[in-house]
Motif scaffolding. Sequence first.
Motif, short mmCIF file in Angstrom:
data_model
loop_
_atom_site.label_atom_id
_atom_site.label_comp_id
_atom_site.label_asym_id
_atom_site.label_seq_id
_atom_site.Cartn_x
_atom_site.Cartn_y
_atom_site.Cartn_z
N LEU A 41 1.77 -7.33 -6.04
CA LEU A 41 0.59 -5.91 -6.07
C LEU A 41 1.01 -4.39 -5.54
CD1 LEU A 41 -2.60 -5.76 -5.30
CD2 LEU A 41 -1.90 -6.32 -3.15
N LEU A 42 0.90 -3.85 -6.22
CA LEU A 42 1.75 -1.78 -5.51
C LEU A 42 0.49 -1.70 -5.15
CD1 LEU A 42 3.08 -0.94 -9.07
CD2 LEU A 42 4.41 -2.65 -7.39
N ALA A 43 -0.73 -1.55 -5.27
CA ALA A 43 -2.13 -1.06 -4.28
C ALA A 43 -3.29 -1.67 -4.44
CB ALA A 43 -1.74 0.29 -5.41
N TYR A 44 -3.95 -1.51 -3.42
CA TYR A 44 -5.10 -2.01 -3.17
C TYR A 44 -6.52 -1.39 -2.38
CZ TYR A 44 -8.64 -5.72 -2.73
OH TYR A 44 -10.11 -6.92 -2.54
N LYS A 45 -7.71 -1.80 -2.95
CA LYS A 45 -8.37 -1.35 -1.94
C LYS A 45 -9.39 -2.41 -2.30
CE LYS A 45 -11.51 2.43 -0.88
NZ LYS A 45 -11.53 3.73 -0.93
N GLY A 46 -10.19 -2.78 -1.22
CA GLY A 46 -10.79 -3.80 -1.25
C GLY A 46 -11.13 -4.39 -0.10
N PRO A 47 -12.63 -5.83 0.10
CA PRO A 47 -12.20 -6.45 0.95
C PRO A 47 -11.73 -7.55 1.39
CG PRO A 47 -13.60 -7.07 -0.51
CD PRO A 47 -13.10 -5.92 -1.31
N ARG A 48 -10.76 -8.17 0.03
CA ARG A 48 -9.56 -9.37 0.78
C ARG A 48 -8.31 -9.38 0.32
NH1 ARG A 48 -9.90 -12.89 -3.82
NH2 ARG A 48 -9.80 -10.93 -6.15
N ARG A 49 -7.57 -8.49 0.88
CA ARG A 49 -6.19 -8.19 0.12
C ARG A 49 -5.77 -9.27 0.11
NH1 ARG A 49 -3.40 -3.40 0.17
NH2 ARG A 49 -0.59 -3.86 -0.54
N GLU A 50 -5.61 -10.32 0.88
CA GLU A 50 -5.29 -11.67 0.91
C GLU A 50 -5.62 -12.18 0.02
OE1 GLU A 50 -4.53 -14.16 5.16
OE2 GLU A 50 -3.67 -11.73 5.21
#
Length: 142
Positions: A41-50
């Motif tokens: 995972l290089l970038a993330y936006k949202g409600p549930r990263r894990e």
Amino acid sequence: MKLDQATKLIETCAQQMDARYKRPVFDEWAVIALANNKGRLLAYKGPRREGFQQNFLQDAGPLHESMLRETYEAGDFEFARHGVGTGFESMMVLGKGLYLICNNTVQSMDGIAQDPLWIGAQAPFVDLSEKFRSEPVVVARL
């Protein structure tokens, strides 16, 4: 193109899509790298990263096979019409081994597409794909 440039373009695209759709189209997006049968995972936006990382293979569903095909070029994309809940709705190739995953954790792609506003909301997504087609994302180490 560098990753930070790509994430800015993705954020702008998401804002434009949401404005045209009058609510979030995708409430989650991620940039992932796939190399040697491993994902990162290089970038993330949202409600549930894990949860995104833990459930990636299950949530990728039919799009996982698409990501493994080497026939796709930067800018190519695919939708999964029946992704439900955390099942991913869209995949776009950003560069060699790099993918944008877009997801709506509440609606399926079929549900999103039933709203007539979806037609106009697609334009920024297609524009984004053309940007990556003309200048693919490159990451130093996958």
